[in-house]
Write a protein that holds these residues in place. Structure first.
Motif, mmCIF file in Angstrom:
data_model
loop_
_atom_site.group_PDB
_atom_site.id
_atom_site.type_symbol
_atom_site.label_atom_id
_atom_site.label_comp_id
_atom_site.label_asym_id
_atom_site.label_seq_id
_atom_site.Cartn_x
_atom_site.Cartn_y
_atom_site.Cartn_z
ATOM 1 N N GLY A 284 0.818 -1.200 0.000
ATOM 2 C CA GLY A 284 0.000 0.000 0.000
ATOM 3 C C GLY A 284 0.853 1.252 0.000
ATOM 4 N N LEU A 285 1.885 1.252 0.836
ATOM 5 C CA LEU A 285 2.766 2.411 0.887
ATOM 6 C C LEU A 285 3.504 2.604 -0.435
ATOM 7 C CD1 LEU A 285 4.077 4.733 2.326
ATOM 8 C CD2 LEU A 285 5.567 3.125 3.537
ATOM 9 N N GLN B 238 4.172 5.703 -5.561
ATOM 10 C CA GLN B 238 4.088 5.787 -7.022
ATOM 11 C C GLN B 238 3.059 6.828 -7.454
ATOM 12 O OE1 GLN B 238 6.104 4.556 -9.114
ATOM 13 N NE2 GLN B 238 7.044 2.748 -8.149
ATOM 14 N N ILE B 239 1.919 6.811 -6.796
ATOM 15 C CA ILE B 239 0.880 7.778 -7.156
ATOM 16 C C ILE B 239 1.358 9.204 -6.899
ATOM 17 C CG2 ILE B 239 -1.441 8.599 -6.566
ATOM 18 C CD1 ILE B 239 -2.135 5.641 -5.953
ATOM 19 N N ALA B 240 2.043 9.376 -5.790
ATOM 20 C CA ALA B 240 2.528 10.712 -5.451
ATOM 21 C C ALA B 240 3.596 11.191 -6.434
ATOM 22 C CB ALA B 240 3.076 10.715 -4.030
ATOM 23 N N ASN C 1 -4.142 12.775 -14.784
ATOM 24 C CA ASN C 1 -5.197 11.774 -14.685
ATOM 25 C C ASN C 1 -4.943 10.773 -13.566
ATOM 26 O OD1 ASN C 1 -6.822 12.664 -16.767
ATOM 27 N ND2 ASN C 1 -5.626 11.578 -18.320
ATOM 28 N N GLY C 2 -3.754 10.790 -13.041
ATOM 29 C CA GLY C 2 -3.422 9.818 -12.002
ATOM 30 C C GLY C 2 -2.879 8.537 -12.595
ATOM 31 N N LEU C 3 -2.741 7.528 -11.768
ATOM 32 C CA LEU C 3 -2.197 6.244 -12.205
ATOM 33 C C LEU C 3 -3.311 5.212 -12.244
ATOM 34 C CD1 LEU C 3 1.224 5.744 -10.368
ATOM 35 C CD2 LEU C 3 0.812 5.804 -12.828
ATOM 36 N N THR C 4 -3.287 4.366 -13.259
ATOM 37 C CA THR C 4 -4.295 3.313 -13.356
ATOM 38 C C THR C 4 -3.807 2.040 -12.665
ATOM 39 O OG1 THR C 4 -3.406 2.359 -15.373
ATOM 40 C CG2 THR C 4 -4.926 4.206 -15.622
ATOM 41 N N ILE C 5 -4.716 1.138 -12.463
ATOM 42 C CA ILE C 5 -4.367 -0.150 -11.859
ATOM 43 C C ILE C 5 -3.334 -0.895 -12.702
ATOM 44 C CG2 ILE C 5 -5.283 -2.434 -11.286
ATOM 45 C CD1 ILE C 5 -7.784 -1.034 -10.233
ATOM 46 N N SER D 152 0.297 -1.893 -11.297
ATOM 47 C CA SER D 152 0.650 -3.307 -11.358
ATOM 48 C C SER D 152 2.025 -3.490 -12.006
ATOM 49 C CB SER D 152 -0.426 -4.051 -12.141
ATOM 50 O OG SER D 152 0.051 -5.286 -12.602
ATOM 51 N N GLU D 153 2.198 -2.803 -13.101
ATOM 52 C CA GLU D 153 3.471 -2.861 -13.824
ATOM 53 C C GLU D 153 4.612 -2.286 -12.980
ATOM 54 O OE1 GLU D 153 6.249 -3.232 -16.919
ATOM 55 O OE2 GLU D 153 4.250 -4.100 -16.698
ATOM 56 N N LEU D 154 4.367 -1.115 -12.409
ATOM 57 C CA LEU D 154 5.415 -0.415 -11.650
ATOM 58 C C LEU D 154 5.894 -1.203 -10.438
ATOM 59 C CD1 LEU D 154 4.012 3.223 -11.737
ATOM 60 C CD2 LEU D 154 6.254 2.515 -12.602
ATOM 61 N N GLU D 155 4.964 -1.847 -9.753
ATOM 62 C CA GLU D 155 5.350 -2.518 -8.512
ATOM 63 C C GLU D 155 5.415 -4.034 -8.626
ATOM 64 O OE1 GLU D 155 6.637 -1.527 -5.794
ATOM 65 O OE2 GLU D 155 6.601 0.585 -6.326
ATOM 66 N N GLY D 156 5.115 -4.563 -9.805
ATOM 67 C CA GLY D 156 5.216 -6.007 -9.983
ATOM 68 C C GLY D 156 4.171 -6.788 -9.219
ATOM 69 N N LEU D 157 3.007 -6.174 -9.029
ATOM 70 C CA LEU D 157 1.915 -6.869 -8.348
ATOM 71 C C LEU D 157 0.836 -7.207 -9.375
ATOM 72 C CD1 LEU D 157 1.638 -4.344 -5.370
ATOM 73 C CD2 LEU D 157 2.726 -6.591 -5.309
ATOM 74 N N SER D 158 -0.007 -8.179 -9.057
ATOM 75 C CA SER D 158 -1.111 -8.493 -9.967
ATOM 76 C C SER D 158 -2.115 -7.348 -9.945
ATOM 77 C CB SER D 158 -1.802 -9.778 -9.532
ATOM 78 O OG SER D 158 -2.611 -9.529 -8.402
ATOM 79 N N GLU D 159 -2.856 -7.202 -11.029
ATOM 80 C CA GLU D 159 -3.827 -6.112 -11.074
ATOM 81 C C GLU D 159 -4.898 -6.295 -9.997
ATOM 82 O OE1 GLU D 159 -5.317 -5.291 -14.964
ATOM 83 O OE2 GLU D 159 -3.316 -5.191 -15.867
ATOM 84 N N ALA D 160 -5.298 -7.545 -9.797
ATOM 85 C CA ALA D 160 -6.326 -7.812 -8.787
ATOM 86 C C ALA D 160 -5.860 -7.369 -7.405
ATOM 87 C CB ALA D 160 -6.670 -9.294 -8.774
ATOM 88 N N ASN D 161 -4.599 -7.645 -7.153
ATOM 89 C CA ASN D 161 -4.069 -7.288 -5.842
ATOM 90 C C ASN D 161 -3.982 -5.771 -5.691
ATOM 91 O OD1 ASN D 161 -3.207 -7.956 -3.333
ATOM 92 N ND2 ASN D 161 -1.178 -8.695 -3.964
#
Lengths: 162, 162
Positions: free
Chosen positions: B10-11, B16-18, B24-28, B32-41
DNA sequence: AGTAATCTTGACAAATTTGTAAAGATTCTC
DNA sequence: GAGAATCTTTACAAATTTGTCAAGATTACT
């Protein structure tokens, strides 16, 4: 960021053992009774403490658990580390999905710095408190712990809520 | 005593968002790409942050997540509280087996005092760090965080290991 | 209006942590 | 040496946390 039940119960059991007068130590049924935990659970927790070298066990009819050192020589840091590991493990970054690539390539892992520093302070606080400090009645303990912490940290305007 | 993965991820997502420039902000998918997490997560974690009031979402083709306030007004305490709750909840004693009887009758619950004081210090440290402090490159962040913590705590002889 | 890109939600699956049970090993007492 | 009281270990069950999936809702663009 939470304490685990193992940490909570393990520390409680240690306090009970330290408070105990009987030279045979405390048995599992006794600890179970004192802390309201099942005997199986106490056995499991005591196993961790024994493997961690904080208590020693005697089997047989006069058996029980005793501390391996005097309570003033056992720090809370040592206890909580034995029971729950460190807050921040150095492999942390690697265990988290996808982060290894990000960390090593862009070295932009600011989060780590926060964890490291929080841990540093917690470690320092816990190093300054020993099992002996926790053996007095609650109000006395509270006073001692507060003082010890305040002596180390410059919180002047902050009150404990509740 | 550990950080949960929700707190870690979460942090990271918040950082990343900051850091993101696009209005427009960041999309899921981007997070997901930036942090290597699944989109669902990512979706699940962002939901927590949104309900906690730290980010706001825009749907549709130009949608994405943005901060609700400037990063210098978001403290780490606020963030970690939203993501993982407090270290020591006041109901803590009641949720643990058998302890309620012991606590209320003998008022001999020294462990609570330790938790309370550790939390007090962590809270104070985390209150003094904002999301903005974490936006610089890792080495700069590390310096700032160290200084901020040391300014508050009197650790003189302690070095960070690793 | 239709389509594609996005967030949102609830149900489910997997992994981890926590707690239980049972069988075994050791020691003391008689 | 028999029996009772104790610790010890391993395997398993339950609960919690973590992660995934699929269907739905909203928005922008054409």
């Amino acid at each position: 960021m939470k304490f685990s039940t193992i940490e909570e119960y393990g520390l409680r059991c240690l306090i009970q053992i330290a408070k105990n007068e009987n030279e045979n130590g405390l048995t599992i049924p006794e600890l179970s009774e004192l802390e309201g935990l099942s005997e199986a659970n106490v056995a499991k927790i005591l196993r961790i403490l024994r493997i961690g070298g904080l208590v020693e066990a005697e089997r047989g009819q006069n058996g029980g658990y005793r501390l391996t050192k005097p309570p003033e020589k056992i720090t809370l840091r040592e206890i909580l580390y034995t029971l729950g590991g460190k807050l921040f493990e150095s492999e942390f970054c690697n265990t988290y999905t996808g982060i290894s690539t990000i960390c090593t390539n862009s070295t932009d892992c600011s989060v780590r710095s926060v964890w490291k520093n929080v841990q540093r302070v917690i470690d320092e606080i816990l190093s300054r408190l020993t099992l002996k400090d926790l053996l007095a009645p609650e109000k006395v303990v509270d006073k001692v712990v507060c003082e010890r912490v305040e002596n180390f940290v410059s919180i002047n305007d902050l009150k404990i809520i509740q």
